[in-house]
Design a protein around this motif. Structure first.
Motif, mmCIF file in Angstrom:
data_model
loop_
_atom_site.group_PDB
_atom_site.id
_atom_site.type_symbol
_atom_site.label_atom_id
_atom_site.label_comp_id
_atom_site.label_asym_id
_atom_site.label_seq_id
_atom_site.Cartn_x
_atom_site.Cartn_y
_atom_site.Cartn_z
ATOM 1 N N VAL A 35 78.718 -46.487 13.471
ATOM 2 C CA VAL A 35 79.035 -47.606 12.573
ATOM 3 C C VAL A 35 79.123 -48.921 13.344
ATOM 4 O O VAL A 35 78.534 -49.925 12.954
ATOM 5 N N THR A 36 79.850 -48.904 14.446
ATOM 6 C CA THR A 36 80.099 -50.163 15.164
ATOM 7 C C THR A 36 78.860 -50.634 15.914
ATOM 8 O O THR A 36 78.619 -51.832 16.024
ATOM 9 N N LEU A 68 75.848 -50.483 15.014
ATOM 10 C CA LEU A 68 74.960 -51.177 14.076
ATOM 11 C C LEU A 68 75.594 -52.468 13.566
ATOM 12 O O LEU A 68 75.122 -53.072 12.616
ATOM 13 N N ASP A 114 82.742 -48.119 5.615
ATOM 14 C CA ASP A 114 81.992 -47.310 6.573
ATOM 15 C C ASP A 114 82.906 -46.712 7.638
ATOM 16 O O ASP A 114 82.715 -45.576 8.074
ATOM 17 N N GLY A 137 78.281 -52.811 12.010
ATOM 18 C CA GLY A 137 78.810 -52.639 10.658
ATOM 19 C C GLY A 137 80.126 -53.381 10.484
ATOM 20 O O GLY A 137 80.997 -53.359 11.353
ATOM 21 N N ASN A 138 80.252 -54.018 9.375
ATOM 22 C CA ASN A 138 81.475 -54.751 9.095
ATOM 23 C C ASN A 138 82.138 -54.289 7.806
ATOM 24 O O ASN A 138 83.024 -54.956 7.293
ATOM 25 N N ARG A 139 81.688 -53.159 7.295
ATOM 26 C CA ARG A 139 82.267 -52.699 6.041
ATOM 27 C C ARG A 139 83.414 -51.734 6.326
ATOM 28 O O ARG A 139 83.250 -50.735 7.025
#
Lengths: 205, 205
Positions: free
Chosen positions: B76-77, B79, B86, B81-83
């Motif tokens: 997740v991190t 990529l 996730d 990702g900021n959601r």
DNA sequence: CGTATGCTCAAACGATCGTTTGAACGATGC
DNA sequence: GCATCGTTCAAACGATCGTTTGAGCATACG
């Protein structure tokens, strides 16, 4: 060794404390009667068996808990309350305050242990004897969250109950700091639980 | 009577199932070895004691769980990702999927029982050996919820973990319906948990 | 072949469990 | 005073627990 109250009351008090600490199977009648300051045979004389004693410990606390929850909910609805937070307060506060009176700080812990141990018998006991209170709260939640389908609502209530149960049983990591009174810490816990649960129940609406 | 695999593996498998069903004290070595199809003395020969066997059951599953959680979080991190959803998925899904492989549908139940039974020894064991994973997730939550104070964040994480633990251990009321596959039900549970937890974590911001 | 080595087995050990027993005690009513 | 009833007591019962023992078996190695 507790020397106050009748033999039955001493046994019930010691049982609640010891069950919370060691579990139902882990707490032996010899430890229990010794800590209560009564004879070993007193348990079977007054309660019939160890299992009956367990039931009695539960009945005593759950009767009180559900009566207080119902009273608190009635007070909220009678005043035409429409705040989800107030209903949650009526649900959470009585359970948290079991930690206050005589020797009840441990009962929620007993409850969690019981749900983990007795595979189905206790769940049925709780649901049969106290399910109507849960149904009253569910109806109130449904009224205040009209956009949720029945299925969606039950999912969220289920998750919420899990969060509350875990927190109230004291298995969480948030420990009371030394500079916070027990009363203040309990109030903090209640407020955090209400905010979290209210947001979770309202999610996406 | 299971007759596949080595004696050690048969014992571990039977132990996990029986511990989940009856608890650590409730499950006797005689039941355990009988259901595993091995001799009573085999437990003490291969593991040294019943307590060592319990530790081994935990180590096996927790190692796998934490490795999968770390891998999912890294994915997740990396990529960028900021959601929040996730990160929650990376935390919840590996635990729910313990219910999938060989004979692990019951391990989360074992974990809850363990927390209810072993007063502190197991909590320390878990926190010492797997606390760093929890700290990685906490850091990620802090990053995605910058408006929350540290104290507030810890409260909410604590409540969230309680909700997840309760739901994942299968003690909730939401039972799988017959027309829903186990896989679909698990996916439903994950999605409901993520939505609820995300809303609770974000509350009031 | 002889002998280690790793493992399995039935049997027993001591400890602890919930429960039962029968005698003793103290207050009450006749 | 005496019998009655509710209660408490020390002691024992049978069952079950985790663990240990020592013989038995197979395989590997010299």
């Amino acid at each position: 060794m507790n020397r106050t109250g009748s033999t039955k009351e001493r046994i019930l008090g010691a049982a609640e404390a010891l069950f919370a600490q060691r579990g139902f199977d882990g707490a032996s009648l010899r430890q229990l009667t010794s800590s209560a300051g009564v004879n070993l045979a007193a348990v079977n004389y007054h309660f019939g068996s160890k299992e009956k004693l367990v039931e009695e410990v539960f009945r005593r606390r759950l009767d009180a808990l559900n009566a207080q929850r119902q009273a608190a909910l009635a007070k909220v609805t009678e005043l035409g309350g429409n705040r989800l937070e107030d209903v949650l307060d009526a649900f959470i506060r009585p359970a948290m305050e079991l930690s206050d009176d005589d020797g009840g700080p441990l009962f929620m812990r007993v409850l969690v242990r019981a749900f983990a141990e007795h595979d189905d018998t206790l769940r049925r006991f709780v649901s049969e004897n106290y399910g109507h209170v849960m149904r009253q709260f569910s109806a109130e939640f449904a009224r205040l969250l009209p956009d949720l389908s029945k299925e969606e609502l039950y999912w969220r209530i289920d998750i919420m109950v899990g969060a509350l149960t875990h927190a109230m049983s004291g298995f969480g990591m948030m420990k009371r700091k030394n500079d916070v009174s027990a009363r203040a810490h309990r109030e903090q816990t209640i407020q955090h639980l209400i905010r979290f649960a209210a947001a979770g129940l309202r999610a996406g609406s």
